[in-house]
Design a protein around this motif. Structure first.
Motif, PDB file in Angstrom:
ATOM      1  N   LYS A  38       0.829   3.030  -5.586  1.00  0.00           N
ATOM      2  CA  LYS A  38      -0.827   3.442  -4.927  1.00  0.00           C
ATOM      3  C   LYS A  38      -2.147   2.942  -5.807  1.00  0.00           C
ATOM      4  CE  LYS A  38      -3.328   7.501  -3.903  1.00  0.00           C
ATOM      5  NZ  LYS A  38      -3.478   9.039  -4.059  1.00  0.00           N
ATOM      6  N   LYS A  39      -1.750   2.355  -6.600  1.00  0.00           N
ATOM      7  CA  LYS A  39      -3.209   1.564  -6.497  1.00  0.00           C
ATOM      8  C   LYS A  39      -2.714  -0.069  -6.389  1.00  0.00           C
ATOM      9  CE  LYS A  39      -5.705  -0.828  -9.981  1.00  0.00           C
ATOM     10  NZ  LYS A  39      -6.144  -0.958 -11.654  1.00  0.00           N
ATOM     11  N   CYS A  41      -1.436  -0.290  -3.469  1.00  0.00           N
ATOM     12  CA  CYS A  41      -1.262   0.028  -1.783  1.00  0.00           C
ATOM     13  C   CYS A  41      -2.981   0.010  -1.626  1.00  0.00           C
ATOM     14  CB  CYS A  41      -0.123   0.579  -0.916  1.00  0.00           C
ATOM     15  SG  CYS A  41       1.354   0.465  -1.724  1.00  0.00           S
ATOM     16  N   ASN A  42      -3.494   0.155  -1.901  1.00  0.00           N
ATOM     17  CA  ASN A  42      -4.235   0.851  -2.019  1.00  0.00           C
ATOM     18  C   ASN A  42      -5.486  -0.406  -1.164  1.00  0.00           C
ATOM     19  OD1 ASN A  42      -4.659   3.715  -1.423  1.00  0.00           O
ATOM     20  ND2 ASN A  42      -5.107   4.137  -3.106  1.00  0.00           N
ATOM     21  N   TYR A  48       0.956   3.735   1.291  1.00  0.00           N
ATOM     22  CA  TYR A  48       1.218   4.525  -0.138  1.00  0.00           C
ATOM     23  C   TYR A  48       2.518   5.098   0.403  1.00  0.00           C
ATOM     24  CZ  TYR A  48       0.803   7.102  -3.807  1.00  0.00           C
ATOM     25  OH  TYR A  48       1.638   7.976  -5.511  1.00  0.00           O
TER      26      TYR A  48
END
Length: 112
Positions: A38-39, A41-42, A48
């Motif tokens: 997630k980190k 992808c963000n 995500y």
């Protein structure tokens, strides 16, 4: 139409290459891709993974065992039966011909 989801860590190189290549060459099928980190992808602005993507997919292709493990940790084990681990390490860049050849060798027999 059959829906196929490709998953790697960042949705930057492996899964995105798979989505883009197969979408172009197999327009009768629907392809999507996502990452499990997630980190990252963000930070990169990439996709995500979501439960909706997993539910929609008829087949899920993850690049490594760690991606299958991440899906299980995030969403439970219900997606195991439609998931295949491709064992493609994170050594390729987006769109590389070597990656495309590996993807074709591992996936074509499963989607056509």
């Amino acid at each position: 139409m059959k829906n196929i989801l490709f998953v790697c860590s960042a949705n930057k190189d492996r899964s995105k290459t798979a989505e883009d290549y197969f979408s172009k060459h197999y327009p009768d099928l629907s392809f999507d891709s996502a990452g499990t980190n997630k980190k990252t992808c963000n930070t990169l602005g990439t996709t995500y993974i979501t439960r909706e993507q997993l539910d929609l997919a008829d087949d899920i292709f993850v690049m490594e065992n760690k991606h299958l493990k991440a899906i299980k940790e995030l969403f439970g084990g219900k997606y195991y039966t439609k998931t295949t681990v491709l064992n493609i390490k994170d050594i390729y860049t987006y769109g590389s011909q070597d990656l495309i050849e590996v993807l074709k060798a591992k996936i074509l027999c499963k989607i056509t």
